[in-house]
Design an enzyme around this catalytic site. Structure first.
Site, short mmCIF file in Angstrom:
data_model
loop_
_atom_site.label_atom_id
_atom_site.label_comp_id
_atom_site.label_asym_id
_atom_site.label_seq_id
_atom_site.Cartn_x
_atom_site.Cartn_y
_atom_site.Cartn_z
N GLY A 199 -40.03 44.73 -21.12
CA GLY A 199 -40.95 45.32 -20.17
C GLY A 199 -42.23 44.52 -20.12
O GLY A 199 -42.49 43.72 -21.03
N CYS A 217 -36.70 42.22 -26.56
CA CYS A 217 -38.07 41.83 -26.21
C CYS A 217 -39.04 42.99 -26.49
O CYS A 217 -39.20 43.37 -27.65
CB CYS A 217 -38.10 41.37 -24.75
SG CYS A 217 -39.63 40.52 -24.32
N HIS A 231 -33.86 37.19 -24.51
CA HIS A 231 -33.10 37.98 -23.54
C HIS A 231 -31.62 37.58 -23.51
O HIS A 231 -31.25 36.64 -22.81
CB HIS A 231 -33.70 37.78 -22.14
CG HIS A 231 -35.04 38.45 -22.00
ND1 HIS A 231 -35.18 39.76 -21.64
CD2 HIS A 231 -36.30 37.98 -22.24
CE1 HIS A 231 -36.46 40.09 -21.63
NE2 HIS A 231 -37.16 39.02 -21.99
N GLU A 286 -29.27 39.03 -22.06
CA GLU A 286 -28.61 39.45 -20.82
C GLU A 286 -28.64 38.37 -19.74
O GLU A 286 -27.94 38.50 -18.73
CB GLU A 286 -29.24 40.74 -20.28
CG GLU A 286 -30.67 40.61 -19.75
CD GLU A 286 -31.75 40.72 -20.83
OE1 GLU A 286 -31.43 40.48 -22.01
OE2 GLU A 286 -32.91 41.02 -20.48
N SER A 315 -21.97 52.06 8.69
CA SER A 315 -22.85 51.04 9.28
C SER A 315 -22.13 49.70 9.36
O SER A 315 -22.56 48.79 10.03
CB SER A 315 -24.10 50.88 8.41
OG SER A 315 -23.74 50.27 7.18
N GLY A 356 -21.85 47.91 6.71
CA GLY A 356 -22.30 47.22 5.50
C GLY A 356 -21.29 47.46 4.39
O GLY A 356 -20.36 48.27 4.54
N VAL A 357 -21.46 46.74 3.27
CA VAL A 357 -20.48 46.81 2.19
C VAL A 357 -20.32 48.25 1.68
O VAL A 357 -19.19 48.75 1.55
CB VAL A 357 -20.91 45.91 1.01
CG1 VAL A 357 -19.87 45.92 -0.09
CG2 VAL A 357 -21.14 44.49 1.49
N SER A 374 -21.06 51.42 2.87
CA SER A 374 -20.43 52.48 3.67
C SER A 374 -18.98 52.10 3.99
O SER A 374 -18.11 52.96 4.10
CB SER A 374 -21.22 52.77 4.94
OG SER A 374 -21.24 51.67 5.81
N LYS A 419 -23.56 46.92 -7.18
CA LYS A 419 -23.09 46.24 -5.97
C LYS A 419 -21.86 45.36 -6.24
O LYS A 419 -20.92 45.37 -5.45
CB LYS A 419 -24.23 45.37 -5.42
CG LYS A 419 -24.02 44.88 -4.03
CD LYS A 419 -24.29 45.98 -3.06
CE LYS A 419 -24.34 45.56 -1.64
NZ LYS A 419 -24.94 46.61 -0.81
#
Ligand code: XMP
Length: 507
Positions: free
Chosen positions: A54, A81, A168, A170, A222, A224-225, A227, A365
């Site tokens: 953070g 961190c 980090h 990740e 819409s 889009g991916v 919907s 996503k």
């Protein structure tokens, strides 16, 4: 969900990256606020906890803390961190500020006798980004890593299964970061590794069926991916019970409306396309201010959807393609409103349907795209780059007219076509029709026509981005094609601004 790992957020930009990395290692993760109570953690019964980094410093009075009792629940903890500094501070260690910070990739010596670093070379590259550092470890902890500028780059208390890394793991910049996270999940937390997308599909299908029974479901599609994947999942779960309304506001890219229609008119659901382009352009007549455009489009979208839904009679369920980051990001509430992003989020309040179904609300996503592939949606839809709800209307700068939209649509199609061959494409790329005109010469004549700007960015999360350094020969081809194939364009410029200070879109 068994085998949950909690990612406790302390404001780090990497929280989603951490949670996604955990999931990509077949372990289910969820993000929660860093101040979650130990009782709530106990109720959720995770197999492990990760404290994120953070931007704060423990020397400041308002720096975020966690419930100290989480360290004595017997659940393994990995502090990253700021998360490591916080853990050390709360358990009686000392965090020192000042001194030289460490930013970027540096070489760390890591003790591979530690369960965290098993199988990892004794020296490897790690990504550091800190100015404070742990200067004294709490009782029961040992030092398991160091760099030239950071004597405590990693630490652990194996008895209580508490681990910390100043770097980090990740990010891809830490050479063995994925292996370190894997060690934590499997060797320290004892993860079973049973989180799979196919399991998610089956559970959701079961849940949807139970919830919906024999009833009808309505979805605003819409194209889009999110919907689209939502529609594909629902039509698999409850074939014949789903109606999708696609409000074509006329601001889609070239051929996009037809692509959506082709993909979804193939059975399993009822597909209704509303061609409302003229109606939307009418609303935008004389409007030049971006926020006003967005608000008018958003309101009109709801009105059109409502009218169409009204024709269908009562449908008791409304489905939405809400995904996990939508939920995580709306939880914060501390961000300044830069742009009022329009999506279909306002529908539930207006439509007052009995119940909302959000079958993708647990997915990131990349998982939604993978799900779309499994459900056999066309690649053109699954891999679609993000496209703003108000569409090309906010890429025509100033007042929107049908003629301007046509020019932009053509320029945008050329730009996207030229980039389609790139092996690693930017995360978002598009053309903008500016409201500037410039003098040019075509044939023997003077021209005074609009300027097209092209923009391509790389980003992890769209909160920040870098402009993509596209090859000059590609830019040259784009410019020459746009100016020769579209009569009404005088020049092409390339936007080389990052975010911040710019935003991705121009409006
Ligand atoms: P900005 O321009 O805010 O864009 O840096 C960040 C990301 O959000 C998209 N964007 C929108 N998406 N409605 C949306 O659904 C909007 O009004 C909107 N404005 C921007 C943008 O394309 C980028 O991916």
């Amino acid at each position: 969900m068994s085998g949950l790992v909690l990612v406790l957020d302390f404001g780090g930009q990497y929280k989603e990256l951490i949670a996604r990395s955990v999931r990509s290692l077949s372990v289910y993760s969820e993000i929660r606020n860093g101040n979650i109570s130990a009782d709530e953690v106990k109720r959720l019964s995770p197999i492990g906890i990760i404290l994120t980094g953070g931007p704060n410093s423990l020397r400041l009075p308002d720096s975020p803390m966690c419930d100290p009792a989480i360290f004595s629940l017997g659940i393994p903890v990995l502090g990253i961190c700021y998360g490591m500094q916080l853990m050390c501070h709360m358990l009686g260690g000392t965090v020192q500020s000042g001194g030289r910070g460490e930013y970027g990739t540096v070489c760390a010596a890591l003790d591979n006798g530690s369960a965290l670093f098993g199988g990892i070379p004794a020296e490897s590259a790690v990504l550091m980004s800190h100015s404070d550092r742990v200067s004294k470890l709490p009782d029961g902890f040992i030092n398991t890593g160091s760099t030239a500028d950071c004597p405590v780059a990693a630490c652990e208390n194996t008895r209580d299964r508490l681990y910390g890394v100043q770097f980090h793991p990740e990010t891809g910049h830490t050479a063995h970061g994925r292996a370190i996270l894997k060690n934590f999940l499997y060797d320290v937390c004892g993860a079973a590794g049973d989180y799979k997308l196919s399991g998610y599909i089956n559970t959701q299908i079961e849940r949807i069926r139970q919830k919906v029974g024999g009833n009808e479901v309505l979805l605003a599609l819409s194209g889009g991916v999110d919907s689209s994947v939502c529609a594909a999942l629902l039509s698999k779960a409850i074939p014949g019970q789903l109606t999708c309304i696609f409000v074509d506001h006329g601001f889609m890219r070239q051929n996009e409306g037809d692509e959506i229609e082709n993909a979804f008119s193939r059975g399993g659901l009822r597909f209704i396309r509303v061609n409302a382009g003229e109606r939307f352009i009418g609303k935008l007549k004389g409007v030049t201010e971006p926020e006003q455009k967005r608000k008018l489009i958003g309101a009109e979208f709801i009105r059109v959807f409502e009218e169409e839904a009204g024709k269908l009679g009562e449908i008791p369920f409304l489905a939405q393609g809400t995904i996990y980051p939508d939920i995580v990001e709306s939880g914060g509430g501390h961000n300044a409103t830069i742009k009022s992003h329009h999506n279909v989020g306002g529908l539930p309040e207006v439509l007052k349907f009995a119940e909302l179904i959000e079958p993708l609300s647990g997915l990131f996503k990349d998982e939604v795209r993978a799900l779309g592939k499994k459900l056999k949606l066309p690649a053109a839809i699954v891999n679609r780059q993000p496209f703003p709800g108000p569409g090309l209307a906010i890429r025509v700068i100033g007042e929107v007219t049908a003629d301007k939209l046509e020019v932009l649509r053509k320029a945008d199609a050329i730009f996207r076509e030229e980039l389609s061959g790139m092996r690693r494409k930017p995360d978002q790329y598009f053309a903008v029709l500016t409201d500037t005109r410039a003098v040019g010469v075509k044939g023997d004549g003077r021209t005074y026509d609009p300027v097209i700007a092209v923009r391509a960015v790389t980003t992890d999360d769209f909160m920040t981005c870098e402009y993509a350094p596209l090859p000059h020969d590609l830019l040259k081809r784009v410019s020459s094609r746009i100016t020769s194939e579209i009569a009404a364009v005088s020049r092409v410029v390339y936007d080389i601004t990052s975010k911040p200070p710019a935003t991705v879109e121009w409006e």
